[in-house]
Enzyme design. Structure first.
Site, PDB file in Angstrom:
ATOM      1  N   CYS A   1      -8.794  21.482 -25.404  1.00  0.00           N
ATOM      2  CA  CYS A   1      -9.336  20.198 -25.855  1.00  0.00           C
ATOM      3  C   CYS A   1     -10.808  20.314 -26.224  1.00  0.00           C
ATOM      4  CB  CYS A   1      -9.215  19.140 -24.747  1.00  0.00           C
ATOM      5  SG  CYS A   1      -7.572  18.927 -24.049  1.00  0.00           S
TER       6      CYS A   1
ATOM      7  N   CYS B   1      -4.635  20.209 -28.256  1.00  0.00           N
ATOM      8  CA  CYS B   1      -4.335  18.874 -27.729  1.00  0.00           C
ATOM      9  C   CYS B   1      -4.065  17.912 -28.889  1.00  0.00           C
ATOM     10  CB  CYS B   1      -5.527  18.375 -26.907  1.00  0.00           C
ATOM     11  SG  CYS B   1      -5.409  16.651 -26.387  1.00  0.00           S
TER      12      CYS B   1
END
Length: 365
Positions: free
Chosen positions: A52, A83
């Site tokens: 992320c 993500c």
């Protein structure tokens, strides 16, 4: 392929600083806990198998399950996938930005603002979702963007010497009163001052190469009035002439050599910006925004909403974004330090690759 779980102190990257790996990990973990955007860095969660951006809205993981990476390639080589919420590869953001660019082109070409429903349908999004995307990419609503287009047409007409009444009509404003009610917001000055376009002034300018491309630097007797990146000298010269159409523009002499070096040095030493003499032309509101930008330390970032709160006008987010976009001096007024709440870069008038490079250099130093 299963992610390589490693340990909580693993940092799969070249050295971010001269600190030992453990201290680097502590600093990165602190930033992650504080939901602080950290351009140029990523984190992966071993229990989820995803990586992320810093500032991702997902739930904060346990420290023992976190690894840090300098780029997507490194995270994917270790077996992690991107993500879907924060889109670290930027693929979804690129598609959204392209949809907004197409909507902007439609607004530019239209005589009247197309309804929001029409713009959203063309882009393939629900109306309210598209409105959020448009604001995120441009910092403006479609209506405010349309006003900016009209203001640009008005400024060009005034710079060419067109009478104010005729210029207002050509730009698409219904009446002169709309322009005089908010001249600072539309033009940064009154229509009369815009029409004069620097008449009676002498502006020296010069070009220089930099690590981030060609730069134009221009100055008046008071200080630097323009610092801009561009693809070539004619384009940059044309932009300067459009901003000061009535001024006497002269090639800079040898006295500008030191200023050129000082501006280029800001790429590596941004702290030196405060020492540069500036001659900024704008409204009182724009000056407040630009001053707030110079107060952001190198290596730090902020958002449009935080910047609006900083100047005491939390509701003026769109006006703050417009003031950032009107910044005439790249590097000296660091509008590149404003990013999205999710850590995305949002817009930058001199190109997102340059914005990314500037933030990465500041973060590394």
């Amino acid at each position: 392929m299963s992610p390589d779980t490693g340990t909580s102190t693993d940092i799969a990257m070249d050295s971010v600083t001269d600190l030992p790996a453990e201290q680097q990990a502590d600093r990165l973990w602190s930033a992650l806990q504080g939901r602080q955007p950290n351009p140029g860095m990523l984190y992966a969660v071993t229990t989820q198998g995803v990586y992320c951006r810093f500032g991702c809205p997902s739930r904060l993981p346990l420290r023992r399950n976190v690894r840090f990476f300098a780029d997507c390639a490194g995270a994917e080589a270790a077996g992690f996938r991107a993500c879907r919420r924060c889109d670290p590869r930027g693929e979804r953001a690129a598609l959204q930005a392209e949809a907004v660019r197409a909507a902007c082109a439609l607004i530019e070409e239209a005589e009247t603002l197309p309804p929001l429903a029409v713009l959203a349908a063309r882009a393939g999004y629900a109306k309210h979702h598209f409105l959020r995307l448009f604001r995120a990419v441009t910092g403006l609503t479609p209506g405010a963007y349309a006003d900016a287009v009209k203001a640009r047409r008005l400024q060009a007409a005034l710079a060419g010497g067109t009478r104010v009444a005729d210029a207002v009509a050509e730009a698409g404003f219904g009446s002169e009163s709309r322009v005089y009610e908010r001249p600072g917001r539309l033009l940064g000055m009154t229509p009369g001052a815009a029409r004069r376009g620097g008449a009676g002034e002498e502006i020296r300018y010069a070009f220089t190469e930099s690590p981030l491309g060609l730069l134009l630097v221009a100055r008046t007797e008071k200080g630097l009035c323009r610092i801009a990146f561009g693809p070539d000298e004619p384009t940059l010269e044309g932009e300067l002439a459009a901003r000061f159409p009535q001024a006497r523009l002269l090639p800079g002499d040898g006295a500008m050599a030191a200023e050129l070096r000082a501006v280029v040095a800001l790429i590596e030493e941004p702290h030196a910006a405060r020492a540069l003499p500036l001659d900024l032309r704008g409204t009182a509101f724009q000056h407040r925004v630009w001053q707030a930008l110079t107060d952001i330390p190198p290596g730090r970032t902020t958002t449009y909403s935080d910047l609006a709160a900083r100047i005491g006008q939390p509701r003026a987010v769109r006006a703050v974004a417009a003031a950032c976009g009107a910044n005439p001096v790249a590097l000296a007024v660091p509008c590149h330090r404003v990013i999205g709440r999710d850590g995305s870069l949002t817009g930058y008038r001199w190109g997102l690759p340059r914005k990314r490079a500037l933030l990465d250099r500041e973060a590394a130093s």
